[in-house]
Every structure is written in structure tokens, then in C-alpha cells.
Design a protein around this motif. Structure first.
Motif, PDB file in Angstrom:
ATOM      1  N   SER A  21       0.813  -1.216   0.000  1.00 37.04           N
ATOM      2  CA  SER A  21       0.000   0.000   0.000  1.00 37.04           C
ATOM      3  C   SER A  21       0.848   1.269   0.000  1.00 37.04           C
ATOM      4  O   SER A  21       2.062   1.231   0.186  1.00 37.04           O
ATOM      5  N   SER A  22       0.162   2.373  -0.125  1.00 44.02           N
ATOM      6  CA  SER A  22       0.772   3.685   0.074  1.00 44.02           C
ATOM      7  C   SER A  22       1.045   3.870   1.567  1.00 44.02           C
ATOM      8  O   SER A  22       0.474   3.175   2.405  1.00 44.02           O
ATOM      9  N   TRP A  23       1.885   4.835   1.879  1.00 44.98           N
ATOM     10  CA  TRP A  23       2.163   5.168   3.274  1.00 44.98           C
ATOM     11  C   TRP A  23       1.019   5.996   3.838  1.00 44.98           C
ATOM     12  O   TRP A  23       0.392   6.779   3.135  1.00 44.98           O
ATOM     13  N   LEU A  24       0.769   5.816   5.130  1.00 45.15           N
ATOM     14  CA  LEU A  24      -0.234   6.589   5.855  1.00 45.15           C
ATOM     15  C   LEU A  24       0.382   7.071   7.153  1.00 45.15           C
ATOM     16  O   LEU A  24       0.958   6.272   7.904  1.00 45.15           O
ATOM     17  N   GLU A  25       0.261   8.377   7.430  1.00 49.60           N
ATOM     18  CA  GLU A  25       0.763   8.902   8.700  1.00 49.60           C
ATOM     19  C   GLU A  25      -0.234   8.598   9.814  1.00 49.60           C
ATOM     20  O   GLU A  25      -1.429   8.835   9.679  1.00 49.60           O
ATOM     21  N   VAL A  26       0.297   8.073  10.903  1.00 49.48           N
ATOM     22  CA  VAL A  26      -0.514   7.819  12.095  1.00 49.48           C
ATOM     23  C   VAL A  26      -0.195   8.956  13.069  1.00 49.48           C
ATOM     24  O   VAL A  26       0.713   8.856  13.895  1.00 49.48           O
ATOM     25  N   ASN A  27      -0.931  10.051  12.939  1.00 51.63           N
ATOM     26  CA  ASN A  27      -0.656  11.237  13.747  1.00 51.63           C
ATOM     27  C   ASN A  27      -1.380  11.172  15.090  1.00 51.63           C
ATOM     28  O   ASN A  27      -2.221  10.297  15.322  1.00 51.63           O
ATOM     29  N   GLN A  28      -1.068  12.101  15.965  1.00 50.08           N
ATOM     30  CA  GLN A  28      -1.659  12.104  17.304  1.00 50.08           C
ATOM     31  C   GLN A  28      -3.172  12.295  17.242  1.00 50.08           C
ATOM     32  O   GLN A  28      -3.906  11.706  18.037  1.00 50.08           O
ATOM     33  N   GLN A  29      -3.647  13.066  16.302  1.00 49.01           N
ATOM     34  CA  GLN A  29      -5.093  13.265  16.178  1.00 49.01           C
ATOM     35  C   GLN A  29      -5.802  11.932  15.923  1.00 49.01           C
ATOM     36  O   GLN A  29      -6.838  11.649  16.529  1.00 49.01           O
ATOM     37  N   ARG A  30      -5.251  11.109  15.055  1.00 50.52           N
ATOM     38  CA  ARG A  30      -5.848   9.803  14.766  1.00 50.52           C
ATOM     39  C   ARG A  30      -5.824   8.926  16.014  1.00 50.52           C
ATOM     40  O   ARG A  30      -6.792   8.233  16.330  1.00 50.52           O
ATOM     41  N   VAL A  31      -4.717   8.948  16.756  1.00 55.74           N
ATOM     42  CA  VAL A  31      -4.592   8.165  17.989  1.00 55.74           C
ATOM     43  C   VAL A  31      -5.637   8.636  19.005  1.00 55.74           C
ATOM     44  O   VAL A  31      -6.325   7.817  19.632  1.00 55.74           O
ATOM     45  N   ASP A  32      -5.775   9.948  19.155  1.00 58.94           N
ATOM     46  CA  ASP A  32      -6.756  10.501  20.091  1.00 58.94           C
ATOM     47  C   ASP A  32      -8.187  10.133  19.684  1.00 58.94           C
ATOM     48  O   ASP A  32      -9.020   9.816  20.539  1.00 58.94           O
ATOM     49  N   GLN A  33      -8.470  10.191  18.393  1.00 55.93           N
ATOM     50  CA  GLN A  33      -9.807   9.831  17.919  1.00 55.93           C
ATOM     51  C   GLN A  33     -10.105   8.356  18.188  1.00 55.93           C
ATOM     52  O   GLN A  33     -11.216   8.004  18.589  1.00 55.93           O
ATOM     53  N   PHE A  34      -9.121   7.511  17.998  1.00 59.89           N
ATOM     54  CA  PHE A  34      -9.308   6.087  18.270  1.00 59.89           C
ATOM     55  C   PHE A  34      -9.561   5.875  19.764  1.00 59.89           C
ATOM     56  O   PHE A  34     -10.428   5.094  20.153  1.00 59.89           O
ATOM     57  N   ALA A  35      -8.810   6.592  20.595  1.00 55.44           N
ATOM     58  CA  ALA A  35      -9.013   6.493  22.047  1.00 55.44           C
ATOM     59  C   ALA A  35     -10.438   6.908  22.412  1.00 55.44           C
ATOM     60  O   ALA A  35     -11.089   6.264  23.246  1.00 55.44           O
ATOM     61  N   HIS A  45      -0.821   6.336  25.068  1.00 56.24           N
ATOM     62  CA  HIS A  45      -1.382   6.705  23.758  1.00 56.24           C
ATOM     63  C   HIS A  45      -1.767   8.175  23.668  1.00 56.24           C
ATOM     64  O   HIS A  45      -1.614   8.769  22.599  1.00 56.24           O
ATOM     65  N   VAL A  46      -2.251   8.753  24.768  1.00 59.65           N
ATOM     66  CA  VAL A  46      -2.901  10.069  24.659  1.00 59.65           C
ATOM     67  C   VAL A  46      -2.239  11.204  25.438  1.00 59.65           C
ATOM     68  O   VAL A  46      -2.539  12.364  25.187  1.00 59.65           O
ATOM     69  N   ASP A  47      -1.339  10.908  26.348  1.00 61.58           N
ATOM     70  CA  ASP A  47      -0.714  11.959  27.154  1.00 61.58           C
ATOM     71  C   ASP A  47       0.680  12.261  26.600  1.00 61.58           C
ATOM     72  O   ASP A  47       1.679  11.659  26.991  1.00 61.58           O
ATOM     73  N   VAL A  48       0.712  13.218  25.693  1.00 63.10           N
ATOM     74  CA  VAL A  48       1.951  13.554  24.975  1.00 63.10           C
ATOM     75  C   VAL A  48       3.054  13.972  25.940  1.00 63.10           C
ATOM     76  O   VAL A  48       4.199  13.522  25.821  1.00 63.10           O
ATOM     77  N   GLU A  49       2.749  14.836  26.889  1.00 66.33           N
ATOM     78  CA  GLU A  49       3.772  15.338  27.818  1.00 66.33           C
ATOM     79  C   GLU A  49       4.310  14.220  28.715  1.00 66.33           C
ATOM     80  O   GLU A  49       5.518  14.106  28.917  1.00 66.33           O
ATOM     81  N   ARG A  50       3.443  13.412  29.255  1.00 66.78           N
ATOM     82  CA  ARG A  50       3.885  12.306  30.113  1.00 66.78           C
ATOM     83  C   ARG A  50       4.706  11.296  29.307  1.00 66.78           C
ATOM     84  O   ARG A  50       5.719  10.783  29.796  1.00 66.78           O
ATOM     85  N   ALA A  51       4.278  11.020  28.088  1.00 68.34           N
ATOM     86  CA  ALA A  51       5.003  10.061  27.247  1.00 68.34           C
ATOM     87  C   ALA A  51       6.416  10.544  26.934  1.00 68.34           C
ATOM     88  O   ALA A  51       7.339   9.737  26.847  1.00 68.34           O
ATOM     89  N   LYS A  52       6.596  11.861  26.807  1.00 62.44           N
ATOM     90  CA  LYS A  52       7.937  12.398  26.543  1.00 62.44           C
ATOM     91  C   LYS A  52       8.909  12.036  27.653  1.00 62.44           C
ATOM     92  O   LYS A  52      10.087  11.776  27.397  1.00 62.44           O
ATOM     93  N   THR A  53       8.422  12.023  28.885  1.00 63.44           N
ATOM     94  CA  THR A  53       9.322  11.801  30.027  1.00 63.44           C
ATOM     95  C   THR A  53       9.273  10.387  30.590  1.00 63.44           C
ATOM     96  O   THR A  53      10.271   9.896  31.083  1.00 63.44           O
ATOM     97  N   GLU A  54       8.119   9.717  30.513  1.00 66.77           N
ATOM     98  CA  GLU A  54       7.977   8.421  31.170  1.00 66.77           C
ATOM     99  C   GLU A  54       7.953   7.221  30.222  1.00 66.77           C
ATOM    100  O   GLU A  54       8.210   6.099  30.653  1.00 66.77           O
ATOM    101  N   SER A  55       7.641   7.434  28.986  1.00 62.54           N
ATOM    102  CA  SER A  55       7.551   6.324  28.049  1.00 62.54           C
ATOM    103  C   SER A  55       8.939   5.904  27.578  1.00 62.54           C
ATOM    104  O   SER A  55       9.788   6.754  27.299  1.00 62.54           O
ATOM    105  N   PRO A  56       9.185   4.610  27.435  1.00 61.87           N
ATOM    106  CA  PRO A  56      10.466   4.177  26.877  1.00 61.87           C
ATOM    107  C   PRO A  56      10.638   4.587  25.413  1.00 61.87           C
ATOM    108  O   PRO A  56      11.747   4.553  24.892  1.00 61.87           O
ATOM    109  N   TYR A  57       9.555   5.012  24.771  1.00 59.24           N
ATOM    110  CA  TYR A  57       9.611   5.414  23.366  1.00 59.24           C
ATOM    111  C   TYR A  57       9.789   6.912  23.193  1.00 59.24           C
ATOM    112  O   TYR A  57      10.005   7.396  22.087  1.00 59.24           O
ATOM    113  N   GLY A  58       9.658   7.684  24.287  1.00 61.74           N
ATOM    114  CA  GLY A  58       9.847   9.130  24.235  1.00 61.74           C
ATOM    115  C   GLY A  58       8.711   9.882  23.576  1.00 61.74           C
ATOM    116  O   GLY A  58       8.807  11.091  23.357  1.00 61.74           O
TER     117      GLY A  58
END
Length: 152
Positions: A21-35, A45-58
């Protein structure tokens, strides 16, 4: 893109790559809508600030089931089944989430026809192995076998 127009076409195509397939961006808006739709508001999935500091993925990551849910739409770039009277989702076989999809990543689906099981002259169950690839990653996000029943 592969075209399957009959039960015989399906059986003959077993083992073949159907397309990418073609590429599709999975942006934060899509993640939030799914949530919002699913009620799954886990912070990873939804807390951008917390994920920056606490998530192993940054960063936040897409839900595994969001990744899985993208397969039907993306795989429309890969193959089409024509001349059918009816098509139904039949189920899933093995599903594995192998790597996270960071918000902002691009994904695509590579599809291979794993099996075609006939039922009478006009019906076939297609098992398609879909690999969800992440742009820039050697490891796929997911591999799933989806089964669809087609009546010609």
C-alpha cells in the motif's frame, strides 16, 4: 495491485504477494480519535507530555488495535476481489504486535495470499497475511492473518 476475479483465480494466487500500500501517517489526532471511540485512554497513547518523560519510546504510540484496524483500508491499494455477490469478514488467525507505532510515524501494509479454501463451486475463504511496516524501521509493527469469505 492484484485482481482476483474468481474462485480459480484465488486458488492460483496462493503464496503470491498481492501488493504494497501507500504510506499513511498515524498522527496524534488519529490516535486521540481512536481512544475516544474505543474508550482506551491509556496515557501511553494520549498523554503527549507524560510520554515524553515516562515512556520508553519518548512519545505516544498508537494502540495495537488502531494499527490492526488500518489494514482493511490500506490493503485496498494491494488487491481487489471482483465479480462477487457478497463478501464477509470471517475472522483472524494469528495476530502479533511486534513493534510500537510512534505517533507521527508512517505505516503501510504488505499483503500476501496465504491460503484459499473453497466451499462449493462459488465460495472461497481467503486468508491474507498482512504485514504492517513502519517507515524507517526494520521491524514491522504487526503481522496479522485476516480471513474473508467471498461468494461469486
Amino acid at each position: 495491485m492484484k485482481t482476483i476475479g474468481s474462485v480459480d483465480d484465488a486458488v492460483a494466487a496462493v503464496g503470491a504477494e498481492l501488493g504494497v500500500s501507500s504510506w499513511l501517517e498515524v498522527n496524534q489526532q488519529r490516535v486521540d480519535q481512536f481512544a475516544e471511540v474505543t474508550g482506551d485512554h491509556q496515557w501511553i497513547h494520549v498523554d503527549v507530555e507524560r510520554a515524553k518523560t515516562e515512556s520508553p519510546y519518548g512519545t505516544t504510540i498508537a494502540h495495537g488495535f488502531l494499527t490492526l484496524s488500518l489494514i482493511p483500508a490500506l490493503s485496498k491499494d494491494n488487491y481487489v476481489v471482483e465479480n462477487t455477490k457478497m463478501a464477509l469478514n470471517y475472522g483472524l488467525n494469528k495476530v502479533r504486535f511486534l513493534a510500537p507505532v510512534p505517533a507521527g510515524s508512517r505505516v503501510r501494509v504488505r499483503s500476501e495470499l496465504a491460503d484459499a479454501v473453497t466451499s462449493g463451486e462459488d465460495t472461497v475463504n481467503l486468508t491474507v497475511r498482512h504485514t504492517v511496516e513502519i517507515d524507517g524501521s526494520e521491524k514491522p509493527a504487526a503481522v496479522a492473518e485476516l480471513i474473508a469469505r467471498y461468494v461469486f
